[in-house]
Design a protein around this motif. Structure first.
Motif, PDB file in Angstrom:
ATOM      1  N   LYS A 123     -19.535  66.017 -37.640  1.00  7.97           N
ATOM      2  CA  LYS A 123     -19.932  66.843 -36.625  1.00  7.97           C
ATOM      3  C   LYS A 123     -20.770  66.003 -35.491  1.00  7.97           C
ATOM      4  N   ASP A 168      -8.990  81.013 -40.447  1.00 10.36           N
ATOM      5  CA  ASP A 168     -10.283  80.698 -39.531  1.00 10.36           C
ATOM      6  C   ASP A 168      -9.657  81.280 -38.296  1.00 10.36           C
ATOM      7  N   SER A 225      -9.307  75.603 -31.463  1.00  9.10           N
ATOM      8  CA  SER A 225     -10.422  74.903 -31.591  1.00  9.10           C
ATOM      9  C   SER A 225     -11.594  75.784 -31.124  1.00  9.10           C
ATOM     10  N   THR A 226     -12.741  75.539 -31.813  1.00  9.85           N
ATOM     11  CA  THR A 226     -13.975  75.950 -31.506  1.00  9.85           C
ATOM     12  C   THR A 226     -15.079  75.034 -30.972  1.00  9.85           C
ATOM     13  N   ARG A 245     -17.413  72.971 -46.366  1.00 10.34           N
ATOM     14  CA  ARG A 245     -16.080  72.827 -45.407  1.00 10.34           C
ATOM     15  C   ARG A 245     -16.076  71.582 -44.965  1.00 10.34           C
ATOM     16  N   ASN A 283     -12.238  83.441 -42.630  1.00  9.37           N
ATOM     17  CA  ASN A 283     -13.458  82.457 -41.956  1.00  9.37           C
ATOM     18  C   ASN A 283     -13.607  83.116 -40.561  1.00  9.37           C
ATOM     19  N   GLY A 302     -20.801  73.840 -42.768  1.00  6.10           N
ATOM     20  CA  GLY A 302     -19.751  72.864 -42.481  1.00  6.10           C
ATOM     21  C   GLY A 302     -20.315  71.691 -41.553  1.00  6.10           C
ATOM     22  N   HIS A 349     -13.172  67.819 -43.776  1.00  5.72           N
ATOM     23  CA  HIS A 349     -11.974  67.118 -43.585  1.00  5.72           C
ATOM     24  C   HIS A 349     -11.602  66.296 -44.633  1.00  5.72           C
ATOM     25  N   MET A 374     -20.172  83.453 -39.940  1.00  3.06           N
ATOM     26  CA  MET A 374     -20.972  82.394 -39.440  1.00  3.06           C
ATOM     27  C   MET A 374     -21.900  82.734 -38.041  1.00  3.06           C
ATOM     28  N   ASN A 389      -6.504  72.106 -39.082  1.00  3.39           N
ATOM     29  CA  ASN A 389      -6.606  72.711 -37.859  1.00  3.39           C
ATOM     30  C   ASN A 389      -5.133  72.356 -37.346  1.00  3.39           C
ATOM     31  N   ASP A 397     -22.826  81.451 -43.265  1.00  2.00           N
ATOM     32  CA  ASP A 397     -22.855  79.999 -43.008  1.00  2.00           C
ATOM     33  C   ASP A 397     -23.478  79.807 -41.731  1.00  2.00           C
ATOM     34  N   PHE A 422     -23.038  74.785 -33.779  1.00  2.00           N
ATOM     35  CA  PHE A 422     -22.469  75.974 -33.044  1.00  2.00           C
ATOM     36  C   PHE A 422     -23.751  76.592 -32.156  1.00  2.00           C
ATOM     37  N   SER A 472      -8.695  70.183 -31.327  1.00  2.00           N
ATOM     38  CA  SER A 472      -9.636  70.290 -32.384  1.00  2.00           C
ATOM     39  C   SER A 472     -10.181  68.699 -32.297  1.00  2.00           C
ATOM     40  N   PHE A 473     -11.708  68.669 -32.438  1.00  3.39           N
ATOM     41  CA  PHE A 473     -12.564  67.488 -32.032  1.00  3.39           C
ATOM     42  C   PHE A 473     -12.195  66.195 -32.962  1.00  3.39           C
TER      43      PHE A 473
HETATM   44  N1  HH2 Z   1     -16.948  74.560 -38.067  1.00  2.54           N
HETATM   45  C1  HH2 Z   1     -15.820  74.451 -37.215  1.00  2.54           C
HETATM   46  C2  HH2 Z   1     -15.053  75.444 -37.282  1.00  2.54           C
HETATM   47  N2  HH2 Z   1     -14.892  76.519 -38.200  1.00  2.54           N
HETATM   48  N3  HH2 Z   1     -16.190  77.590 -39.771  1.00  2.54           N
HETATM   49  C3  HH2 Z   1     -17.333  77.758 -40.473  1.00  2.54           C
HETATM   50  N4  HH2 Z   1     -17.267  78.531 -41.474  1.00  2.54           N
HETATM   51  N5  HH2 Z   1     -18.240  76.731 -40.455  1.00  2.54           N
HETATM   52  C4  HH2 Z   1     -18.232  75.565 -39.688  1.00  2.54           C
HETATM   53  O1  HH2 Z   1     -19.146  74.940 -39.693  1.00  2.54           O
HETATM   54  C5  HH2 Z   1     -17.118  75.504 -38.624  1.00  2.54           C
HETATM   55  C6  HH2 Z   1     -15.915  76.531 -38.705  1.00  2.54           C
HETATM   56  C7  HH2 Z   1     -15.643  73.123 -36.141  1.00  2.54           C
HETATM   57  O2  HH2 Z   1     -14.921  72.050 -36.917  1.00  2.54           O
HETATM   58  P1  HH2 Z   1     -13.567  71.787 -37.010  1.00  2.54           P
HETATM   59  O3  HH2 Z   1     -12.615  72.972 -37.434  1.00  2.54           O
HETATM   60  O4  HH2 Z   1     -13.521  70.649 -37.535  1.00  2.54           O
HETATM   61  O5  HH2 Z   1     -13.112  71.743 -35.368  1.00  2.54           O
HETATM   62  P2  HH2 Z   1     -12.571  72.675 -34.318  1.00  2.54           P
HETATM   63  O6  HH2 Z   1     -13.252  73.793 -33.940  1.00  2.54           O
HETATM   64  O7  HH2 Z   1     -12.700  71.811 -32.792  1.00  2.54           O
HETATM   65  O8  HH2 Z   1     -10.967  72.772 -34.514  1.00  2.54           O
END
Ligand code: HH2
Length: 325
Positions: A273, A148, A114-115, A307, A167, A269, A309, A191, A77, A237, A242, A82-83
């Motif tokens: 979490k 992503d 970030s999501t 997916r 992604n 993923g 870290h 997803m 990321n 996914d 989410f 991001s978390f």
């Molecule tokens: N989770 C996150 C982001 N992208 N993509 C897929 N396909 N599946 C997931 O479960 C998924 C994803 C959230 O995690 P992270 O990237 O660590 O955090 P952030 O969104 O805060 O950047």
């Protein structure tokens, strides 16, 4: 004790003469060898099931092979917020180094927005400024990079910089994103998310969470096909975290196998979490062992790609679980 037959070795389905090559099966008591035709009478269901798992997903210049082992996607990321890894990789040189250090990863997933629940969205220009040099640097070193993003402009520029996979956490909410992926002939992860990152955790309710996600997959698969994306390039996914409460995430993992009936590789993923924090009472930096358990469970229940870290540790967890399938 029940004797469960399992496949020890299968011919590569992409070989033109694969029908004539032998399978090696353990029938629960002893090893049996033979072509599919020879083994079909006794082990037809086993061969069919194995073939369904042995999916090949083409990307420009290669193909992902699912079935023999679970593949691993490393998370990179390039965000301040991001978390769990926010702010770590904002400098492109450091981000590229971090990506190269994920040696066991089959795919590197580079994201610039970030999501996490409640996250603010960023402009396409800012997102691209963050990810472009990292995608370019990793792709130039031969890595399979996934972008992503939910933005068509970011995806297009990332494909030009060498990304060979998409992604999409919004599962083609924007049809133009699908058109970009179709044009680039890249695999696409669709997803499931309920709502948007800003509101998804407000009141997530489901009747049957797995059934609702499967319905969503069917609808978005149709959308992808109508935009020109080939079915063989689609991965699904369920979107852990989410728009889901902890109990929903656990239920998804318990019933993961149900998604296999859709005939596409299943991506999961769980990494660090909050449902893991919820069960264990641990902050994000202390969820690696919990993540490892979820990876093993997901693999045993049919995940094709995880997916994560902590790439080295989770690749080990996946490998062990693969051997216990
Ligand atoms: N989770 C996150 C982001 N992208 N993509 C897929 N396909 N599946 C997931 O479960 C998924 C994803 C959230 O995690 P992270 O990237 O660590 O955090 P952030 O969104 O805060 O950047």
């Amino acid at each position: 004790m029940a004797h469960v037959p399992r496949v020890l070795k299968a011919p590569d389905p992409s070989l033109p003469n694969s029908a004539k090559l032998p399978w090696v099966i353990h029938d629960g008591r002893r090893v049996r060898t033979g072509t599919a035709a020879q083994l079909r009478t006794s082990f037809g269901a086993l061969l069919r099931d194995y073939r369904r798992r042995a999916l090949t997903v083409p990307y420009p210049g290669g193909a992902l092979k699912f079935g023999a082992r679970t593949l691993v996607m490393g998370i990179l990321n390039i965000t301040p917020d991001s978390f769990s890894d926010g702010g770590l990789h904002l400098d492109p040189a450091r981000a590229i180094k971090a990506g190269l250090a994920m040696e066991e990863a089959d795919i590197l997933d580079v994201g610039g927005e970030s999501t996490r629940p409640g996250a603010e969205s960023v402009s396409a220009e800012e997102e691209l400024r963050r990810v472009e040099p990292v995608v370019r640097g990793l792709a130039a070193r031969g890595k399979l990079v996934s972008i992503d993003t939910t933005k068509p402009a970011v995806a297009r520029a990332a494909f030009e910089a060498g990304a060979r996979m998409l992604n999409d956490v919004s599962a083609l909410a924007d049809p133009d994103l699908g058109r970009e992926a179709a044009r680039a002939k890249v695999p696409v992860i669709l997803m499931h998310m309920k709502g948007t990152p800003r509101n998804m955790q407000e009141r997530p309710d489901y009747g049957d969470v797995v059934a609702e996600i499967a319905d969503f997959f069917r609808e978005r698969l149709d959308r992808a096909l109508s935009l020109g994306i080939s079915r063989v390039r689609i991965l699904l996914d369920p979107g852990i975290g989410f728009g889901k409460r902890p109990e929903h995430n656990l239920e998804i993992l318990r019933r993961l196998e149900e998604f296999r009936s859709l005939g596409r590789p299943v991506v999961v993923g769980t990494s660090r979490k909050s449902f893991i924090g919820h069960v264990l009472g641990r902050p994000v930096e202390a969820r690696r062992d919990g993540t490892s358990a979820t990876v093993a469970a997901a693999v045993l229940r049919g995940a094709d790609l995880v997916r994560v870290h902590d790439v080295r540790e989770m690749a080990d967890a996946a490998r062990m679980a693969d051997r216990m399938k």
